[in-house]
Design an enzyme around this catalytic site. Sequence first.
Site, PDB file in Angstrom:
ATOM      1  N   TYR A  94       0.828  -1.205   0.000  1.00 46.61           N
ATOM      2  CA  TYR A  94       0.000   0.000   0.000  1.00 46.61           C
ATOM      3  C   TYR A  94       0.863   1.256   0.000  1.00 46.61           C
ATOM      4  O   TYR A  94       0.497   2.273  -0.609  1.00 46.61           O
ATOM      5  CB  TYR A  94      -0.936  -0.001   1.216  1.00 46.61           C
ATOM      6  CG  TYR A  94      -2.177  -0.826   1.008  1.00 46.61           C
ATOM      7  CD1 TYR A  94      -3.261  -0.314   0.317  1.00 46.61           C
ATOM      8  CD2 TYR A  94      -2.251  -2.129   1.499  1.00 46.61           C
ATOM      9  CE1 TYR A  94      -4.405  -1.073   0.123  1.00 46.61           C
ATOM     10  CE2 TYR A  94      -3.387  -2.902   1.308  1.00 46.61           C
ATOM     11  CZ  TYR A  94      -4.457  -2.365   0.617  1.00 46.61           C
ATOM     12  OH  TYR A  94      -5.581  -3.126   0.420  1.00 46.61           O
ATOM     13  N   GLU A 136      -7.922  -6.563   5.705  1.00 46.33           N
ATOM     14  CA  GLU A 136      -7.185  -7.711   5.163  1.00 46.33           C
ATOM     15  C   GLU A 136      -6.430  -8.455   6.252  1.00 46.33           C
ATOM     16  O   GLU A 136      -6.302  -9.687   6.192  1.00 46.33           O
ATOM     17  CB  GLU A 136      -6.247  -7.228   4.045  1.00 46.33           C
ATOM     18  CG  GLU A 136      -7.026  -6.862   2.786  1.00 46.33           C
ATOM     19  CD  GLU A 136      -6.285  -5.937   1.836  1.00 46.33           C
ATOM     20  OE1 GLU A 136      -5.030  -5.862   1.945  1.00 46.33           O
ATOM     21  OE2 GLU A 136      -6.939  -5.286   1.006  1.00 46.33           O
TER      22      GLU A 136
END
Length: 401
Positions: A94, A136
Amino acid sequence: MTSDQIQLVKGTVPVLREHGVLLTTHFYKRMFEHNPELKHVFNMGNQQNSKQQTALAMAVLAYAEHIENPTVLLNAVDHIGQKHTSLDIRPEHYAIVGQHLIASISEVLGEDASPELLEAWTLAYNQLAAIMSGHEQQLYDAQTAKKGGWTGWRPFVVKEKIKESSEITSFYLYPSDAGQVAEHLPGQFISIRLFLPELHLLQPRQYSISCSPNGKYYRISVKREAGSQHPDGMISNRLHDHIEVGDLIELTAPAGSFVLNKENLSHKVFISGGVGQTPLLSMLEALVDNTEQTPAITWIHGCRSEQVHAFKDRIAEISTTYKQLDQHIFYENLPSEAQNHYHGRVELDLLKPVILRPETDYYICGPAPFISKHYDFLIANGVPVETIHFEEFGPASLQLN
């Protein structure tokens, strides 16, 4: 984020609606130039067909539209999170994505990308990344908590390779460490990755699990893509042509939110096109294996011909013992008439009395146009949207419910 920063992000919504794919195309090109190692993580086939760029553009747009209350996107967050965990995406990814996304906004918007706008989008992205990576992590934790569960890539051995039709072959995958495997939810998929010499890359590809949960192995049923130079086709064809019994393949744990609702005994209608029947077959086997639940089942499948029709013998076998299974088959090439067999593509209008019943759940899987056609038919005939479930292979492009 301040109210002014939120308004700056919302102010980019019209631009994202009109030029979102241009932005995400620039973003991916930039990221792969600066971080080519990520080509081993991302499915490059979805870069060629623009599916990934479109899916990301839609996700960024949706987030900008709902920046004041991102909780309304929880279903989308879960869908994307399921895909990400299946690809072993981690928080450090990310950070890389954020760096290139903000740089892409600056480069694409040019003078319109003020320092204030870039700061606002940096905060917005960091907020989104925290939501996604947090969700997640919960998915990863749930995977490792399961008996036989794991995260990351785990080697499996091909113990059986069985030809199901002229195009589709099944691979029975057992863990090479001889351990157990986590039971999947019927309808879920696994990711595999293979090295493609043509691209000099490891490439991931997601395949639905085509058998009911058993704690010992997973089965994937793969369609050969004749003459395909597309990376997805290369992976499928490499499985057909180069992977043999005894070979090792790396898998990630089962993932996906397109799963069977076993909480009630409602009538189940399964509608599939081509290899789209694979997750539905897992659901069907799970239902008929459970002697405590005996719902009525309607199985509707369409493909080009009997020669390419995989699992027809398996469905016939089930129908001899499970009397509440009613199947309807559509062949584009139908040489002779047969009971419950129809010429042409799947037409639900021919089956209205069979499928339009109260207390029915519908599961659709196939190409995007196939899903849209049958979803629209059901909605037009008064079927409640919450009873319609569908799975689109690849990055999501359909916005139906």
